[in-house]
Write a protein that holds these residues in place. Structure first.
Motif, PDB file in Angstrom:
ATOM      1  N   HIS A  61       0.824  -1.218   0.000  1.00  0.00           N
ATOM      2  CA  HIS A  61       0.000   0.000   0.000  1.00  0.00           C
ATOM      3  C   HIS A  61       0.856   1.265   0.000  1.00  0.00           C
ATOM      4  N   LEU A  95       3.595   5.832  -5.461  1.00  0.00           N
ATOM      5  CA  LEU A  95       2.315   5.689  -6.159  1.00  0.00           C
ATOM      6  C   LEU A  95       2.468   5.161  -7.580  1.00  0.00           C
ATOM      7  N   ARG A 121      -4.896   4.175  -4.078  1.00  0.00           N
ATOM      8  CA  ARG A 121      -3.991   3.248  -3.389  1.00  0.00           C
ATOM      9  C   ARG A 121      -4.732   2.004  -2.889  1.00  0.00           C
ATOM     10  N   THR A 148      -3.970  -1.797  -4.160  1.00  0.00           N
ATOM     11  CA  THR A 148      -3.534  -2.821  -3.211  1.00  0.00           C
ATOM     12  C   THR A 148      -4.488  -4.012  -3.226  1.00  0.00           C
TER      13      THR A 148
END
Length: 337
Positions: free
Chosen positions: A33, A37, A264, A268
């Motif tokens: 996570h 990015l 995010r 994930t």
């Protein structure tokens, strides 16, 4: 950050599926996570392209068949009877004939799945449950998939729904086991897990995800994904919701999350559950077009389509048409009701 942890998803596997793991740890998921990015989205997109057609996006609709008056005290939910300051019209369970008629209308517009939600704490025997079973049978007779969310249920309820042909049962975890009591106290996390196990034991697909933006920590988000990703098999459908603050609820004061937090979470979820359908759900109305596209690149392959999700706002139909037109995606139509 331990690069070995971050690379861990490439290693251990389930037989026949090299990148599907059932042994994720919270620490590993948190490390994924928290990747930079661009790295995170890139990895998620690679996993997504391996298991799904990246140019297909499913549109799904959700009809509230019974609204308001729920005895649960979920802090985010305007349908809770505990939140008396919420301005919400309470409705009785809809007539099955009307629901089936709406399903037929949806099918005529290209729908494949029809989702129905009732604001109940739990399923109880009686005419209302009989009516829901009739709705499921009617939707299935139309040749459509049927999904319901009805709260907790017992084995004989799951057996009746399975016999009626129910395709999927939605029952979200909402958040992590550690943060759960901050959001709900009228039922336990174990209650939720027991319901999910009961549903699955009757061969019904699971639709199970959660909500971010309720004040939880990043570790709580990873912990929720840990519970989902260690289920065997993974839930067939994983809705990722961002809190829509509703005035009059205990969380009505919270500031909406940064859209990149949703990106995010989607990415994930895609990495740790490669074959699940990841649904971009509540909170999408606050995302601009580019943020939604980034979520699709990061692994979301379904959106809820229509101007309302049960009782909270959703993206406008015209905006969605423009979105799908801009990306040129092949849309699997499950038309709005």
């Amino acid at each position: 950050m331990d690069s070995g942890i971050v690379r861990g998803y490439e290693g251990r596997s389930k037989a026949g599926s090299p990148d599907i793991r059932l042994d994720w740890t919270v620490e590993e998921i948190l490390a994924v996570h928290q990747l930079p990015l661009l790295e995170l989205v890139g990895r998620a997109n690679a996993v997504h392209r391996e298991h799904h057609d990246p140019n297909k996006v499913q549109k799904a609709s959700l009809l509230s068949i019974k609204t308001g008056g729920c005895p649960e005290n979920c802090a985010y939910c305007p349908q809770s009877a505990h939140h008396r300051e919420v301005d919400l019209t309470k409705d009785r369970l809809m007539d099955p004939a009307k629901v089936i008629g709406l399903a037929a209308k949806a099918k005529a517009a290209g729908a494949e799945r029809f989702c129905m939600g009732a604001a109940w704490r739990e399923v109880r025997d009686g005419k209302d449950f009989d009516a829901v079973v009739q709705m499921v049978e009617g939707v299935r007779d139309l040749g459509m998939e049927a999904c319901v969310t009805l709260g907790m249920l017992k084995p004989h309820h799951a057996a009746r729904l399975a016999a009626a042909g129910l395709t999927a049962y939605n029952h979200n975890l909402d958040t992590s086991p550690e943060f759960y009591s901050e959001i709900i106290t009228t039922r336990t996390y174990e209650d939720r897990l027991e319901t999910l196990a009961t549903v699955r034991s009757y061969g019904i697909d699971l639709c199970c995800g959660g909500i971010i933006g309720m004040g939880e920590s990043l570790r709580d988000r990873a912990s929720m994904l840990h519970v989902l990703s260690t289920m065997n098999p993974h839930p067939e459908s994983v809705p990722i919701n961002a809190l829509v603050p509703v005035e009059g609820t205990p969380l009505g004061h919270r500031t909406p999350i940064d859209p990149l937090e949703l990106v995010r979470m989607v990415a994930t979820a895609r990495i740790v559950m490669p074959t699940s359908t990841v649904r971009l759900s509540a909170g999408r109305s606050s995302l601009n077009r580019e943020a939604q596209i980034l979520c699709l690149i990061a692994g979301a392959n379904s959106v809820f389509y229509g101007d309302k999700l049960l009782t909270t706002p959703n993206a406008e139909l015209g905006e969605d048409a423009a979105l799908f037109g801009a990306i040129g995606a092949e849309v699997q139509d499950t038309a709005s009701i």
